[in-house]
Write a protein that holds these residues in place. Structure first.
Motif, short mmCIF file in Angstrom:
data_model
loop_
_atom_site.label_atom_id
_atom_site.label_comp_id
_atom_site.label_asym_id
_atom_site.label_seq_id
_atom_site.Cartn_x
_atom_site.Cartn_y
_atom_site.Cartn_z
N VAL A 33 77.31 -24.68 13.60
CA VAL A 33 76.62 -25.39 14.68
C VAL A 33 76.31 -26.83 14.29
O VAL A 33 76.38 -27.74 15.13
CB VAL A 33 75.33 -24.65 15.06
N LYS A 34 75.96 -27.06 13.02
CA LYS A 34 75.60 -28.39 12.54
C LYS A 34 76.50 -28.73 11.36
O LYS A 34 76.79 -27.88 10.53
CB LYS A 34 74.13 -28.43 12.12
N LEU A 35 76.89 -30.00 11.28
CA LEU A 35 77.90 -30.36 10.27
C LEU A 35 77.30 -30.85 8.96
O LEU A 35 77.52 -30.27 7.90
CB LEU A 35 78.85 -31.42 10.84
N ILE A 36 76.53 -31.94 9.00
CA ILE A 36 76.06 -32.56 7.76
C ILE A 36 74.54 -32.71 7.78
O ILE A 36 74.02 -33.54 8.54
CB ILE A 36 76.72 -33.94 7.53
N PRO A 37 73.82 -31.96 6.96
CA PRO A 37 72.37 -32.15 6.86
C PRO A 37 72.06 -33.41 6.05
O PRO A 37 72.89 -33.92 5.30
CB PRO A 37 71.89 -30.88 6.14
N LEU A 58 80.29 -26.35 17.59
CA LEU A 58 79.53 -27.41 16.91
C LEU A 58 78.65 -28.16 17.92
O LEU A 58 79.13 -28.61 18.96
CB LEU A 58 80.49 -28.38 16.23
N GLU A 59 77.36 -28.33 17.57
CA GLU A 59 76.41 -28.99 18.46
C GLU A 59 75.89 -30.32 17.92
O GLU A 59 75.50 -31.19 18.69
CB GLU A 59 75.21 -28.06 18.73
N VAL A 60 75.87 -30.49 16.60
CA VAL A 60 75.31 -31.69 15.98
C VAL A 60 76.20 -32.12 14.82
O VAL A 60 76.66 -31.29 14.03
CB VAL A 60 73.88 -31.43 15.45
#
Length: 289
Positions: A33-37, A58-60
């Protein structure tokens, strides 16, 4: 199984320094859902090119929620070296940068970005949050096609709304040469409040099938109107200002309602002194100059 992040970022046996020399990153058909924190982003000291495509949940892209934990603490500025960002066929993408409005501003900068492309992102709300857009000193090309955005630069959520806007917000892209906006039926504003746009180096402008107003009418451009404007949810603000000239613009392509607007207004010759290629396509009729 759907995951929040790539497992690679959280594998204890791999230190984050392992990615410090990563220069190009391409992500395809991902299952998270999220790629890179943020804690990973700050370690990508040489990342210049990021391509994300065909990721259907993927959302973010950049998750900056961790910045909320730094509230009240003095932290060094993290300058992300990214130069190229390409986002293609991401049907669930809602935000390129996640909401970090509770965090102190100025902790992260994407000032090195030179090219941003977004295409076929049906749920995307905007391209830049205001905190990121204010530091786009190197951006040269911006291309957005077939997305659901209603603004390009989003207002800071959580900011108290006011019934009257007393001052313009100045948004400057000092090196932008190429702006392409195509098939964006929900795009009403570049920024959702009264603002002034400056792009002194703009050379090519393409606006095709959007809900933008190109120019403001005389009444709304008056000083009294600017400083005593009632903010409404459906307010629209022009893409181009009567007060700004475009000394380097050479290509102007308008199609649909944008072309009709251009044909129905009178502009001084000094507005576009270097235009060499003018294309106005209105309901099947084309005007070339």
């Amino acid at each position: 199984m759907m995951q929040d992040y790539p497992v690679l970022w959280f594998w204890n046996r791999l230190p984050h320094s392992l990615f410090s020399n990563l220069k190009n990153l391409t992500v395809t058909m991902c299952g998270f859902v999220k790629l890179i924190p943020f804690h990973v982003l700050r370690s990508l000291n040489h990342l210049e090119d990021l391509v994300v495509r065909d990721c259907y949940i993927l959302e973010v892209i950049f998750d900056l929620e961790e910045l909320n934990d730094y509230n009240g603490e003095i932290q060094p500025l993290v300058v992300v070296p990214l130069k190229t960002l390409i986002l293609l066929d991401l049907p669930e993408l809602q935000n390129v940068w996640s909401n970090n409005n509770n965090a102190p501003q100025g902790l992260v900068s994407f000032r090195c970005l030179q090219e941003v492309i977004a295409s076929s992102c049906e749920k995307l709300n905007s391209i830049f949050p205001a905190s990121i857009a204010k530091d786009m000193s190197c951006l040269e090309e911006l291309k957005i096609k077939d997305c659901s955005i209603d603004v390009i630069v989003a207002n800071q959520d959580g900011q108290a709304s006011e019934s009257v806007v007393d001052d313009d917000t100045l948004i400057v892209f000092p090196r932008l040469t190429f702006l392409y906006l195509d098939d964006l039926p929900n795009l009403r504003n570049f920024y959702p409040h009264r603002h002034r746009l400056k792009w002194p180096c703009l050379e090519e402008l393409y606006v095709v099938f959007t809900d933008l107003d190109l120019f403001e009418n005389e009444a709304s451009s008056s000083s009294s109107a600017i400083h005593h404007e009632e903010m409404k949810p459906d307010s629209k603000y022009p893409l181009l200002s009567h007060e700004e000239d475009f000394p380097k613009l050479e290509v102007l392509y308008l199609e649909g309602e944008e072309a009709r607007m251009m044909l129905n207004i009178q502009l001084p010759k000094s507005k576009f002194p270097k235009v060499k290629d003018l294309n106005l396509l209105q309901f099947g009729r084309t005007t070339n100059a």
